[in-house]
Design a protein around this motif. Structure first.
Motif, PDB file in Angstrom:
ATOM      1  N   LEU A  72       0.833  -1.200   0.000  1.00  0.00           N
ATOM      2  CA  LEU A  72       0.000   0.000   0.000  1.00  0.00           C
ATOM      3  C   LEU A  72       0.873   1.257   0.000  1.00  0.00           C
ATOM      4  O   LEU A  72       0.635   2.179  -0.772  1.00  0.00           O
ATOM      5  N   LYS A  73       1.897   1.282   0.844  1.00  0.00           N
ATOM      6  CA  LYS A  73       2.795   2.436   0.900  1.00  0.00           C
ATOM      7  C   LYS A  73       3.522   2.609  -0.432  1.00  0.00           C
ATOM      8  O   LYS A  73       3.695   3.722  -0.912  1.00  0.00           O
ATOM      9  N   PHE A  74       3.934   1.487  -1.029  1.00  0.00           N
ATOM     10  CA  PHE A  74       4.618   1.551  -2.318  1.00  0.00           C
ATOM     11  C   PHE A  74       3.698   2.152  -3.371  1.00  0.00           C
ATOM     12  O   PHE A  74       4.107   3.026  -4.152  1.00  0.00           O
ATOM     13  N   GLN A  75       2.448   1.683  -3.414  1.00  0.00           N
ATOM     14  CA  GLN A  75       1.492   2.196  -4.396  1.00  0.00           C
ATOM     15  C   GLN A  75       1.222   3.691  -4.168  1.00  0.00           C
ATOM     16  O   GLN A  75       1.095   4.457  -5.127  1.00  0.00           O
ATOM     17  N   GLN A  76       1.138   4.101  -2.900  1.00  0.00           N
ATOM     18  CA  GLN A  76       0.928   5.516  -2.601  1.00  0.00           C
ATOM     19  C   GLN A  76       2.112   6.348  -3.076  1.00  0.00           C
ATOM     20  O   GLN A  76       1.930   7.422  -3.668  1.00  0.00           O
ATOM     21  N   CYS A  77       3.320   5.874  -2.819  1.00  0.00           N
ATOM     22  CA  CYS A  77       4.524   6.594  -3.251  1.00  0.00           C
ATOM     23  C   CYS A  77       4.580   6.671  -4.778  1.00  0.00           C
ATOM     24  O   CYS A  77       4.905   7.722  -5.343  1.00  0.00           O
ATOM     25  N   ARG A  78       4.255   5.557  -5.419  1.00  0.00           N
ATOM     26  CA  ARG A  78       4.274   5.529  -6.881  1.00  0.00           C
ATOM     27  C   ARG A  78       3.253   6.513  -7.454  1.00  0.00           C
ATOM     28  O   ARG A  78       3.557   7.249  -8.401  1.00  0.00           O
ATOM     29  N   ARG A  79       2.055   6.537  -6.881  1.00  0.00           N
ATOM     30  CA  ARG A  79       1.018   7.465  -7.338  1.00  0.00           C
ATOM     31  C   ARG A  79       1.461   8.911  -7.114  1.00  0.00           C
ATOM     32  O   ARG A  79       1.242   9.773  -7.959  1.00  0.00           O
ATOM     33  N   TYR A  80       2.087   9.165  -5.959  1.00  0.00           N
ATOM     34  CA  TYR A  80       2.587  10.512  -5.676  1.00  0.00           C
ATOM     35  C   TYR A  80       3.601  10.938  -6.737  1.00  0.00           C
ATOM     36  O   TYR A  80       3.544  12.052  -7.245  1.00  0.00           O
ATOM     37  N   LEU A  81       4.521  10.053  -7.074  1.00  0.00           N
ATOM     38  CA  LEU A  81       5.536  10.382  -8.066  1.00  0.00           C
ATOM     39  C   LEU A  81       4.911  10.629  -9.437  1.00  0.00           C
ATOM     40  O   LEU A  81       5.315  11.547 -10.163  1.00  0.00           O
ATOM     41  N   GLU A  82       3.904   9.819  -9.805  1.00  0.00           N
ATOM     42  CA  GLU A  82       3.217  10.028 -11.070  1.00  0.00           C
ATOM     43  C   GLU A  82       2.521  11.389 -11.099  1.00  0.00           C
ATOM     44  O   GLU A  82       2.615  12.127 -12.081  1.00  0.00           O
ATOM     45  N   LEU A  83       1.806  11.711 -10.017  1.00  0.00           N
ATOM     46  CA  LEU A  83       1.112  12.993  -9.948  1.00  0.00           C
ATOM     47  C   LEU A  83       2.099  14.159  -9.957  1.00  0.00           C
ATOM     48  O   LEU A  83       1.854  15.191 -10.591  1.00  0.00           O
ATOM     49  N   ASN A  84       3.213  13.988  -9.273  1.00  0.00           N
ATOM     50  CA  ASN A  84       4.230  15.033  -9.242  1.00  0.00           C
ATOM     51  C   ASN A  84       4.786  15.270 -10.646  1.00  0.00           C
ATOM     52  O   ASN A  84       4.987  16.422 -11.059  1.00  0.00           O
ATOM     53  N   GLU A  85       5.017  14.195 -11.388  1.00  0.00           N
ATOM     54  CA  GLU A  85       5.511  14.329 -12.758  1.00  0.00           C
ATOM     55  C   GLU A  85       4.476  15.047 -13.624  1.00  0.00           C
ATOM     56  O   GLU A  85       4.823  15.928 -14.427  1.00  0.00           O
TER      57      GLU A  85
END
Length: 107
Positions: free
Chosen positions: A59-72
């Motif tokens: 779950l934390k990994f998916q949240q971090c990945r989503r954050y990075l996608e949104l940041n990009e």
């Protein structure tokens, strides 16, 4: 008067060791025998530590990945907005020049 307490040397305690790294902790867990008391305590409490940990980590990994996608996406949108702002500024300057020309011809 107690003169003995002033003359006592202070004992220098050894410094604390550095905490273990994540890799060291994982290595320790992987090397532990299935009969290790920690595992038996977890079984007695009915907790499935591997599943809860894995799902929490996932779950934390998916949240971090989503954050990075949104940041990009935000960075791309920022770049696009900066380009559009520059185009609008240039168009406004051109419009001001054209208006000045039209006013100059009318006078």
């Amino acid at each position: 008067m107690n003169l003995g307490s002033k003359n006592k040397k202070r004992v220098v305690l050894p410094s604390r060791p550095d905490p273990p790294t994540v890799d060291q902790i994982l290595e320790d867990i992987n090397r532990a025998a299935p009969s290790d008391p920690v595992f038996s305590l977890l079984e007695q409490t009915g907790q499935d530590w591997t599943r809860s940990s894995d799902s929490e980590v996932d779950l934390k990994f998916q949240q971090c990945r989503r954050y990075l996608e949104l940041n990009e996406q935000l960075q791309e949108a920022r770049g696009q907005l900066l380009r559009q702002r520059e185009e609008l500024r240039a168009a406004g300057e051109q419009l001001d020049r054209d208006v000045a020309k039209v006013k100059g011809h009318l006078l």
